[in-house]
Write an enzyme that holds these catalytic residues in place. Structure first.
Site, mmCIF file in Angstrom:
data_model
loop_
_atom_site.group_PDB
_atom_site.id
_atom_site.type_symbol
_atom_site.label_atom_id
_atom_site.label_comp_id
_atom_site.label_asym_id
_atom_site.label_seq_id
_atom_site.Cartn_x
_atom_site.Cartn_y
_atom_site.Cartn_z
ATOM 1 N N ASP A 148 0.861 -1.177 0.000
ATOM 2 C CA ASP A 148 0.000 0.000 0.000
ATOM 3 C C ASP A 148 0.898 1.228 0.000
ATOM 4 O OD1 ASP A 148 0.965 0.224 2.567
ATOM 5 O OD2 ASP A 148 -0.915 -0.291 3.558
ATOM 6 N N CYS A 151 3.920 1.613 2.437
ATOM 7 C CA CYS A 151 4.827 0.475 2.340
ATOM 8 C C CYS A 151 6.249 0.803 2.799
ATOM 9 C CB CYS A 151 4.842 -0.030 0.900
ATOM 10 S SG CYS A 151 5.733 -1.573 0.666
ATOM 11 N N HIS A 363 6.928 -0.301 -4.159
ATOM 12 C CA HIS A 363 6.646 -1.293 -3.125
ATOM 13 C C HIS A 363 7.964 -1.879 -2.617
ATOM 14 C CE1 HIS A 363 2.799 -1.362 -5.493
ATOM 15 N NE2 HIS A 363 2.371 -1.096 -4.277
#
Length: 371
Positions: A148, A151, A363
């Site tokens: 998300d 992260c 990410h």
């Protein structure tokens, strides 16, 4: 003469047999009396037992019925509790797995094989990059982090807490709980009311109270976890903390606000030419979208956790305020000089180090080094 002798003999026999007969009669009568006594005693005992049985029969039936009913009820209750416990265990497992934002470590090459099965150019590059990490950098395992827009913050803070890294030196010298009021009253930053709490997008006059709660959570959890000496116990505490979404978000929002505080401080120092500031602030203010603290908050900080994550400049800032060296392995830059980078580039030797692994600069996961 003979007849007289026979009559005499017969009379003598009769006189001899009469006592024998009486003895026999007496013996037979005694036997009959004994039998009668035995029969009467047997009858009396049977009658007594019958009376006693009649008395306890109903009670015994009631007791047996109660025991059978209790046994049946206990079996049903046991089956129900076992089913309930099984259901509750599955529910907790699903909930824990669902909320756990940092998963347990898995084999690095096994993870790569599951994620990159194809034979495309990108898949081949990623496989080669993972093999490079495994053999040359001794990264044997990886912990997946929830994908998300928190992260990067999650991956860094999890390692700071799990390694037992203490507060940075500048935080020890100041009461971080008073930072929101300090920016408002000392430096006149009333525009902080436009601060947004990630996906919540909360703004308003109560923003200072909400920020204070976030900073309190950060200070409390950091103090508690860093004070634990046992590594395994710290790990368990981190697993619990990073499965509580509400507390998690408060940690990230506190870090975001402290980043804003650092930007305001550096901006004031640069404007007043008080002292030299790290080069990362020059890079930050050189962007058109963050030329001052307000634009930095509106265009970058408020989107973190909502529509965007940390960019490279924010990664520099994060490492600077936490006083940790953030080493990032950028698999998308494999076979280039930017494959391995440090945030910030200017760091002190006594700073602790945390490591991140990313495939797309958005990410991040946590690499585990085993030599």
């Amino acid at each position: 003469m003979l007849r007289r002798l026979d009559r005499g003999a017969s009379k003598n026999r009769e006189q001899l047999t009469e006592p024998v007969k009486r003895n026999r009669v007496d013996q037979s009568s005694k036997k009959s009396i004994g039998r009668n006594e035995v029969q009467s005693w047997t009858t009396a005992v049977n009658q007594s037992l019958h009376i006693v049985w009649q008395k306890i029969k109903r009670q015994l039936i009631l007791v047996m019925s109660f025991l059978l009913a209790a046994l049946w009820y206990c079996r049903r209750l046991y089956a129900y509790l076992a089913q309930l416990l099984k259901w509750w265990s599955r529910y907790l497992q699903r909930k824990f797995k669902k909320n756990l934002s940092v998963l347990a470590e898995v084999d690095l090459l096994g993870y790569c094989a599951r994620e990159w099965k194809g034979e495309t150019k990108q898949a081949k590059q990623m496989k080669a990059a993972y093999e490079e990490l495994f053999w040359r950098h001794h990264i044997k395992y990886v912990r997946q982090v929830r994908r998300d827009n928190y992260c990067a913050l999650r991956a860094v803070l999890f390692q700071v807490f799990s390694q037992g890294i203490y507060f940075p030196s500048w935080m020890k010298e100041r009461d971080i709980l008073k930072l929101p009021e300090k920016l408002l009253y000392s430096q006149g930053c009333n525009w902080i009311q436009q601060y947004s709490f990630g996906p919540e997008r909360y703004t308003g006059a109560n923003v200072f109270g909400k920020l204070r709660k976030c900073i309190e959570t950060l200070k409390t959890q950091w103090t508690e976890i860093s004070g634990v000496k046992d590594h395994d116990e710290r790990g368990n505490m981190c697993n619990i903390l990073f499965s509580d979404e509400n507390k998690e978000h408060k940690l990230y929002e506190a870090i975001k606000f402290i980043m804003l505080y650092q930007v305001v401080e550096a901006y004031e120092q640069m404007k007043n030419e008080q002292k030299r500031v790290p080069i990362l602030f020059s890079l930050l203010f050189a962007r058109d979208t963050s030329s001052d603290p307000l634009s930095f908050m509106m265009n970058h900080l408020n989107s973190i956790g909502d529509t965007g994550g940390l960019e490279q400049v924010e990664m520099f800032l994060l490492g600077y305020l936490l006083e940790v060296k953030i080493r990032v392995y950028r698999l998308c830059k494999f076979n280039t000089e930017e494959f391995q980078v440090n945030y910030p580039e200017e760091y002190h030797r006594d700073w602790q180090e945390v490591s991140l692994l990313t495939e797309d600069d958005h990410h991040y996961h946590i690499p585990i080094i085993r030599i």
